[in-house]
Scaffold this active site. Structure first.
Site, short mmCIF file in Angstrom:
data_model
loop_
_atom_site.label_atom_id
_atom_site.label_comp_id
_atom_site.label_asym_id
_atom_site.label_seq_id
_atom_site.Cartn_x
_atom_site.Cartn_y
_atom_site.Cartn_z
N ASP A 374 0.81 -1.21 0.00
CA ASP A 374 0.00 0.00 0.00
C ASP A 374 0.85 1.27 0.00
OD1 ASP A 374 -2.49 1.04 -0.27
OD2 ASP A 374 -2.88 1.26 1.86
N LYS A 377 2.97 1.18 -5.32
CA LYS A 377 3.81 0.63 -6.40
C LYS A 377 3.00 0.45 -7.68
CE LYS A 377 4.76 -2.97 -3.98
NZ LYS A 377 3.99 -2.50 -2.79
N HIS A 421 2.98 -7.43 0.10
CA HIS A 421 2.52 -8.09 1.32
C HIS A 421 3.60 -9.01 1.86
CE1 HIS A 421 0.09 -10.87 3.81
NE2 HIS A 421 -0.63 -9.79 4.02
#
Length: 864
Positions: A374, A377, A421
């Site tokens: 977040d 990118k 992530h």
């Protein structure tokens, strides 16, 4: 004297002469023929007793004068019925004499039954006589047929003997004429032969079933058999075996000269025990080989190799597998030379082919966008490409590797977008390894985060230069200087802080400074001087792979060297195939793809793993050989890994008993290999010493019926990530009661699995102190037992709570309260300072001065 009865009449005949016999008076004799199986019969003599019936009025009167006999023939002796041959027909026992009419009726019934039995026996005798005549006729016909067959066989045999005799005479005449025409043999070649036996006698003896007599006198009409010719060079092999040559005793098919030489040599070798001359061979040895195969390559007997091992103290069989070192020792011991080869030699010359520097040409740079989740990118890449990729990702987070190409000032740049992530660590590592330049995206309002640090480490491990893109500078809380300062802690020195790393402040939403970022990328690429040879066979890396329902196995690859063309045969990891189509990120089909070009490949036999290298090979045979070798190595590694994890049965059972490890079996199906890899890695991190997730099966593609069967067998839950089950799988899951959980965001998947695994944890036992009470006096109450009179000194005491009995600061009993009374009433609790009566469940060893400690036990559910 004969007594004959017919109906109501009665006639007595007195013979003049009465012969003396042993037959009992008042009885008849007859014969009955019994039938047995297979047509056998037997005649049995049956004696029938007769009872004389009289009327009541005849008893007192004198016997009447004999009347003249009726003109009726005397009845013959009646045989008994066939159904009961051994039991004679007996009349009913004499009833009490009530009236003469009853006796007459009984007599008539009896006589009627006897008459019917006699008629039945006559009918049966006629049938048996007829059947016997038919059997006799049939036997006569069969005997006649057999006699004719014997005569026909004898006639054919005689004709055959006559034909053979005629052939023998004709052959003898022909041989005699040939011998007369042939020149006289030399004296040294003539061999005396014993007089042969007559052919005709021999054949007659053979036809009679005994051997012919040798040495019998020769008949004058049959010519003598000529002496066998010497075996010369022209008669060593005289044609094939025919009927005439087989019937003649001329041994024209003898052993060949080579066969005789081999036999003599073998016999001579056995006599002299001289060893056969050894031939030194070059034995090619792979990594593993069986004893049988080793013996064949050495041209030795497998028994000799087994004997060698037995001398060394090892009991081996020809089918046992030995390693290359042991095989080399055996081959050297047997006097052969050894050439070691490895199965991995099939991959020689597949990768890292050295190119001629003159053939190298500039290629586009491969840029990987990395950073924390977040931080923008994908939004930054969207702004550069002027596309919207974020909207296509579930939850607004990237869960796949995306590869795209962008043109800037006539130069092409290849971008690879990686997830941020924590679960996609392996994807970021792959992206860093396949890249030339890494762009580190850091949000100006969030600064350096855990995945930012991890991306820095990946880029440094891959040895690629870093360009820092400070994103979200349009936000009021943005602080670009804080980002630069924190990057110093991780040895990333930007140019504004005196380092060599370029940094650009950008805004993906507003499109600020995107040109400056692209110019920085082109500048860095010029410094690196990126070149490749496009005129050689292609090789590269698999960025992502998935199983598409309509297109089959689809692999997203990045060509690193050479040019990949449609129709090339490639090997990618454990899979191989012929390239059927090349598709770029816009869905357009390409004829070829040069260096630094990301494309989708269709036509692979299976789905490769993300991160596998691919290369073009010459033909299908080589591709299949390399693929089979890699699959075999992968299987052996998997077996070795499972064996190491499983260990022996005793170790596994002891581990379960001591550790109490619980497993949560799962079957994971995802859309691409990278997502599955990330999910499995994240689940491994969830495991503890008490519970862990065990992935029974994972793969790319839709959930199928075989997955349901596997889940039913292993009692596993099925997780679908961006995939669905087909109708057959849904029906099978509903019938079997298997739950299928669908997810499209990896956050939710990890959280649900974590909650489910927490349910397997044993609850935590938490104890809460309530109070203490001192025993003042002990009372003995009838039908109740011992009751302690206590005073609560601390806290409170509750009914049903757990209690401990403490004597001299030692716990001597732990249990529950049976009763808690204040005065004569049962109470739920007693507060401090008050007196009460207490009794324990199943325990009465209490004394004055003991202390009772009350506590409450709670079980609290644990979480991972």
């Amino acid at each position: 004297m004969t007594d004959t009865k017919s109906g109501d009449d009665k006639t007595l005949s007195v013979n003049a002469k009465k012969t003396l016999t042993l037959k009992r008076p008042g009885s008849d004799q007859g014969t009955v023929r019994q039938n047995f199986s297979h047509g056998r019969t037997k005649a049995v003599v049956v004696e029938t007793k007769k009872r004389k019936f009289t009327r009541p009025d005849e008893r007192s009167e004198a016997p009447a004068a004999p009347a003249a006999p009726k003109p009726q023939a005397a009845k013959p002796a009646r045989p008994a019925p066939a159904a009961r041959p051994a039991t004679p027909q007996r009349p009913r026992p004499q009833q009490p004499q009530r009236s003469g009419v009853v006796l007459n009726e009984l007599s008539r019934d009896e006589m009627e039954a006897r008459r019917r039995a006699l008629q039945d026996s006559k009918v049966r005798e006629a049938e048996e006589r007829k059947r016997a005549e038919e059997d006799a006729k049939r036997r006569a016909v069969e005997e006649e047929q057999r006699r004719k067959e014997r005569e026909e066989s004898a006639r054919r045999q005689a004709e055959e003997e006559a034909r053979l005799k005629a052939e023998a005479e004709a052959r003898a005449k022909a041989e005699e004429e040939a011998r007369k025409r042939a020149p006289e043999p030399e004296p040294q070649q003539a061999q005396p032969t014993p007089p042969p036996a007559d052919d005709d006698d021999d054949r007659k003896g053979r036809s009679a079933g005994h051997a012919p007599k040798r040495g019998a006198p020769v008949k004058p009409e049959v010519p003598t058999r000529p002496a066998p010719k010497p075996k010369g060079a022209d008669q060593r092999r005289r044609g094939k075996l025919t009927l005439n040559s087989a019937l003649s005793d001329d041994d024209s098919r003898g052993r060949s000269l080579s066969s005789m030489r081999r036999r003599q040599e073998k016999f001579r070798r056995a006599q002299s025990q001289e060893p056969r001359e050894k031939i030194a061979r070059e034995v090619v040895l792979p990594e593993t080989i069986t004893i049988q195969e080793l013996a064949q390559r050495m041209a030795e007997r497998a028994v000799d190799v087994v004997k060698y091992f037995m001398k060394q103290g090892q009991m081996m069989k020809p089918g046992d597998v030995i390693d290359a070192d042991t095989a080399e020792l055996v081959a050297v011991e047997f006097g052969h030379t050894v050439k070691r080869v490895s199965e991995s030699d099939v991959e020689e010359g597949l990768f890292d082919i050295q190119d001629n520097p003159d053939d190298l040409k500039p290629r586009p740079p491969v840029v990987t966008i990395m950073g924390h989740v977040d931080h923008g990118k994908t939004s930054l890449l969207d702004s550069i490409r002027k596309a919207n990729v974020v909207s296509g990702e579930a939850g607004g987070i990237t869960q796949h590797i995306g590869a795209y190409q962008v043109e800037q000032d006539g130069q092409t740049i290849t971008f690879i977008d990686t997830p941020g992530h924590a679960a996609f660590t392996a994807m970021r590592a792959r992206g860093a390894q396949a890249t030339d330049i890494a762009i580190l995206v850091v949000a100006a309002d969030d600064s350096v985060m855990p995945q930012t640090i991890e991306s820095i480490n990946h880029a440094k491990a891959a040895g690629v230069p870093i360009i820092v893109a400070i994103n979200k500078i349009d936000k009021p809380e943005a602080n670009a200087q804080k980002v630069r300062t924190e990057l110093l802690q991780h040895e990333v020195f930007v140019e504004s802080m005196g380092g060599e790393v370029q940094d650009v402040e950008v805004s993906a939403i507003k499109g600020t400074n995107l040109d400056a970022l692209l110019e920085a990328i082109i500048l860095q690429a010029e410094i690196l001087e990126l070149k490749a040879n496009p005129d050689r066979t292609a090789e590269g890396v698999v960025v992502e792979a998935k199983l598409d329902k309509g297109r089959g196995s689809v692999a997203t690859v990045l060509v690193q060297a050479g040019t990949l063309k449609t129709g090339d045969i490639i090997v990618a990891g454990n899979e191989w195939g012929r390239v059927r189509a090349l598709v770029n990120e816009r869905g357009q089909q390409l004829k070829e793809a040069g260096p630094s070009t990301p494309v989708e490949i269709l036509g692979l036999q299976g789905t490769p793993q993300a991160g596998d290298r691919f290369a073009v090979v010459e033909n299908e045979a080589q591709a299949r050989e390399i693929s089979e070798y890699r699959q075999r190595v992968a299987r052996e590694k998997a077996v070795a890994r499972q064996a190491g994890q499983r260990g022996s049965l005793e170790q596994m059972m002891s581990q379960l008993q001591t550790s109490g490890l619980k497993e949560f079996p799962l079957i994971i199906k995802g859309d691409v290999q990278g997502s599955i890899e990330a999910i499995v890695a994240a689940l491994d991190k969830l495991g503890t010493d008490e519970v862990r997730a065990r992935v029974v099966h994972s793969g790319a593609g839709a959930i199928t019926e075989s997955d349901i069967s596997l889940a039913e067998t292993s009692e596993a839950a099925i997780i679908g990530f961006n995939v669905r089950a087909n109708k057959q799988a849904r029906d099978a899951a509903e019938q079997s009661g298997i739950e299928i959980r669908y997810y499209n965001i990896i956050y939710d998947l990890i959280d649900d699995i974590k909650a489910a695994m927490s349910g397997l944890l044993s609850p935590e036992r938490r104890e809460t102190f309530l109070g203490n009470a001192e025993i003042l006096e002990v009372f003995n109450i009838t039908k109740v037992g011992k009751v302690a009179g206590c005073r609560v000194t601390e806290g409170k005491v509750e009914r049903g709570a757990g209690v401990r009995l403490i004597r001299d600061n030692v716990v001597i009993h732990e249990g529950k309260l049976k009763t808690l009374k204040r005065f004569k009433d049962e109470v739920s609790e007693v507060s401090g300072g008050q007196e009460c009566g207490m009794a324990f469940e199943n325990y009465e060893d209490i004394r004055a001065g003991d202390v009772i400690e009350a506590f409450r036990v709670e079980h609290v559910q644990r979480t991972l």
